[in-house]
Design a protein around this motif. Structure first.
Motif, short mmCIF file in Angstrom:
data_model
loop_
_atom_site.label_atom_id
_atom_site.label_comp_id
_atom_site.label_asym_id
_atom_site.label_seq_id
_atom_site.Cartn_x
_atom_site.Cartn_y
_atom_site.Cartn_z
N ARG A 157 0.86 -1.18 0.00
CA ARG A 157 0.00 0.00 0.00
C ARG A 157 0.90 1.23 0.00
N LEU A 158 0.50 2.26 -0.74
CA LEU A 158 1.29 3.48 -0.81
C LEU A 158 0.68 4.56 0.07
N VAL A 280 -3.35 -10.16 -6.50
CA VAL A 280 -1.92 -9.84 -6.52
C VAL A 280 -1.76 -8.38 -6.12
N HIS A 281 -0.87 -8.14 -5.14
CA HIS A 281 -0.63 -6.77 -4.69
C HIS A 281 0.72 -6.31 -5.23
N TYR A 282 0.68 -5.59 -6.35
CA TYR A 282 1.90 -5.06 -6.96
C TYR A 282 1.56 -3.72 -7.62
N PRO A 283 2.24 -2.65 -7.24
CA PRO A 283 1.87 -1.32 -7.74
C PRO A 283 1.99 -1.17 -9.25
N GLY A 284 2.71 -2.07 -9.90
CA GLY A 284 2.86 -2.01 -11.35
C GLY A 284 1.67 -2.57 -12.12
N LEU A 285 0.72 -3.17 -11.42
CA LEU A 285 -0.49 -3.69 -12.09
C LEU A 285 -1.56 -2.60 -12.11
N PRO A 286 -2.21 -2.41 -13.25
CA PRO A 286 -3.30 -1.42 -13.31
C PRO A 286 -4.40 -1.71 -12.29
N HIS A 291 -2.20 2.49 -8.35
CA HIS A 291 -1.32 2.42 -9.53
C HIS A 291 -0.95 3.83 -10.04
N ASP A 292 -1.94 4.73 -10.06
CA ASP A 292 -1.68 6.09 -10.56
C ASP A 292 -0.76 6.86 -9.63
N LEU A 293 -0.98 6.70 -8.32
CA LEU A 293 -0.10 7.36 -7.35
C LEU A 293 1.34 6.82 -7.50
N ARG A 296 2.97 8.47 -10.28
CA ARG A 296 3.30 9.88 -9.99
C ARG A 296 4.53 10.01 -9.10
N GLN A 297 4.58 9.26 -8.01
CA GLN A 297 5.61 9.56 -7.01
C GLN A 297 6.81 8.60 -7.03
N GLN A 298 6.72 7.51 -7.79
CA GLN A 298 7.84 6.57 -7.88
C GLN A 298 8.42 6.61 -9.29
N LYS A 299 9.70 6.24 -9.39
CA LYS A 299 10.33 6.18 -10.70
C LYS A 299 10.23 4.76 -11.27
N GLY A 300 9.56 3.89 -10.54
CA GLY A 300 9.37 2.51 -10.98
C GLY A 300 8.52 1.82 -9.93
N PHE A 301 8.14 0.57 -10.21
CA PHE A 301 7.21 -0.11 -9.31
C PHE A 301 7.90 -1.06 -8.35
#
Ligand code: PLP
Length: 388
Positions: A157-158, A280-286, A291-293, A296-301
């Motif tokens: 979670r971000l 699956v909990h991975y920020p790189g998945l739509p 995912h949008d945050l 915005r704030q990371q340079k990668g997932f």
């Protein structure tokens, strides 16, 4: 100390070049390791740069400069562990010394905060930092330090760095971000206004699972002086050999991360379509709610993820008995891929109720994706997930 030609260089260049070819004695291209505990005075009252290795060491100063540059800080204190870096943070807080921490922060951080609270060093409030009302309520009390951790472990979670750092500052608190999960290659909290960045260099920064270490990066030169003083006072500074190993490890941070997160994306997409997997909990998945945050704030997932098995604990046992290539082990961020069962391993100290509140279910598994060929990683998971 940074050379002029590095001023405008990218972080991927700085991480390689800082300290290279800087040895005045022999022109060693790689900065040598200084193991000596003590340094002689040139004469009466004539101290050189270093006198005693707890307070200062040339090898430590090179890795400290690399990490401070990568995070955009004024300097950093290299400590014997990530927890030792965190523990420096509350030594010098003004006034009531109230710390607000995430309710789902790293387990060791929680144990340390609770211990310091029991001792009376700090006041302590845990909040779900995505609950706006809870954050507002917590910050309505005098607060010395707001501690953030994003993404969280193990549910990825971000928290919105821009928003929370501004809220913390508006309430008169200093803000520290534990950036261990992404490393400075993928997220730079000081660019969002953070006063401190904390790393367990044990993870991505060293990256080879053979050193325990930490870093406290400070935004102002005053804080660098203050917390170096505390590091020396408490004796929490890192050993020279560990500093040397960590410097060796960090050189390849950017290429490691690039490959690890490309593999992580492939693994996450494969897991998401697997019939035995519920989520699956991975920020790189739509499908990740933030995912949008993350964009915005990371340079990668990043290369950390967790997933929920439909079959619950029974399925977990079957997978962990069968899985190969991934080691069943705690920690993260190394070249080797790892699998962990948070409920019985990394988060076992939490009560079942606390686990439930944090979303740590019996069917949840966490992966740290390493540098193996992603085709082989997926094949290993495929073997392990068959018949669950
Ligand atoms: C591992 C870890 C720590 C603690 O670091 P150590 O080097 O083990 O003391 C702190 N925060 C996070 C997010 C971690 O993953």
């Amino acid at each position: 100390m940074t050379k002029d030609y590095l001023k405008d260089a990218s972080l991927a260049t700085k991480v390689i070049n800082i300290g290279i070819d800087s040895d005045p004695a022999h022109g060693a291209v790689m900065p040598p390791i200084y193991l000596s505990t003590n340094y002689s005075f040139e004469g009466f009252g004539k101290k050189r740069t270093y006198d005693y290795a707890r307070s200062g060491n040339p090898t430590r100063d090179v890795i400290a400069e690399v990490i401070a540059e990568l995070e955009g800080g004024a300097g950093s204190v290299m400590t014997a562990s990530g927890l030792a870096a965190l523990d420096l943070l509350w030594q010098d807080l003004p006034g009531k010394k109230r710390v607000i921490a995430p309710h789902d922060c790293y387990g060791g951080t929680q144990r340390l905060l609770n211990a310091r609270h029991r001792q009376g060093l700090i006041d302590l409030t845990y909040v779900d930092q995505n609950d706006e009302a809870a954050v507002r309520n917590a910050l309505a009390q005098p607060t010395a330090l707001l501690l953030l951790e994003t993404p969280s472990n193990p549910l990825m979670r971000l928290v919105d760095l821009d928003k929370l750092i501004a809220q913390g500052h508006a309430a008169g608190a200093k803000v520290a971000v534990d950036n261990t999960f992404l490393s400075p290659a993928l997220q730079n909290p000081i660019a969002f206004g953070a006063d401190f960045v904390v790393h367990s260099t044990t993870k991505y920064i060293n990256g080879h699972s053979d050193v325990i270490g930490g870093a406290l990066v400070c935004t102002t030169p005053e804080d660098v002086t203050t917390y170096r003083w505390w590091g020396n006072c408490l004796g929490s500074t890192a050993p020279a050999f560990d500093n040397y190993m960590t410097l060796r490890g960090v050189r390849t941070l950017f290429v490691r991360i690039r490959q690890q997160q490309a593999s992580a994306q492939a693994v996450a997409e494969w897991l998401e379509q697997h019939p035995a997997v519920a989520a699956v909990h991975y920020p790189g998945l739509p499908s990740h709610p933030q995912h949008d945050l993350a964009r915005r704030q990371q340079k990668g997932f990043g290369a950390m993820m967790s997933f929920e098995l439909k079959g619950g604990l029974d399925a977990v046992k079957a997978v962990l008995d069968r899985v190969d290539l991934f080691s069943l082990a705690e920690s993260l961020g190394g070249i080797e891929s790892l699998i962990v069962h948070p409920a019985s391993m990394t988060h076992a100290a939490m009560s079942p109720e606390a686990q439930a509140t944090a979303g740590i279910t019996p069917g949840l598994l966490r992966l740290s994706i390493g540098l193996e060929d992603p085709v082989d990683l997926i094949a290993a998971l495929d073997r392990a997930l068959t018949h669950t």
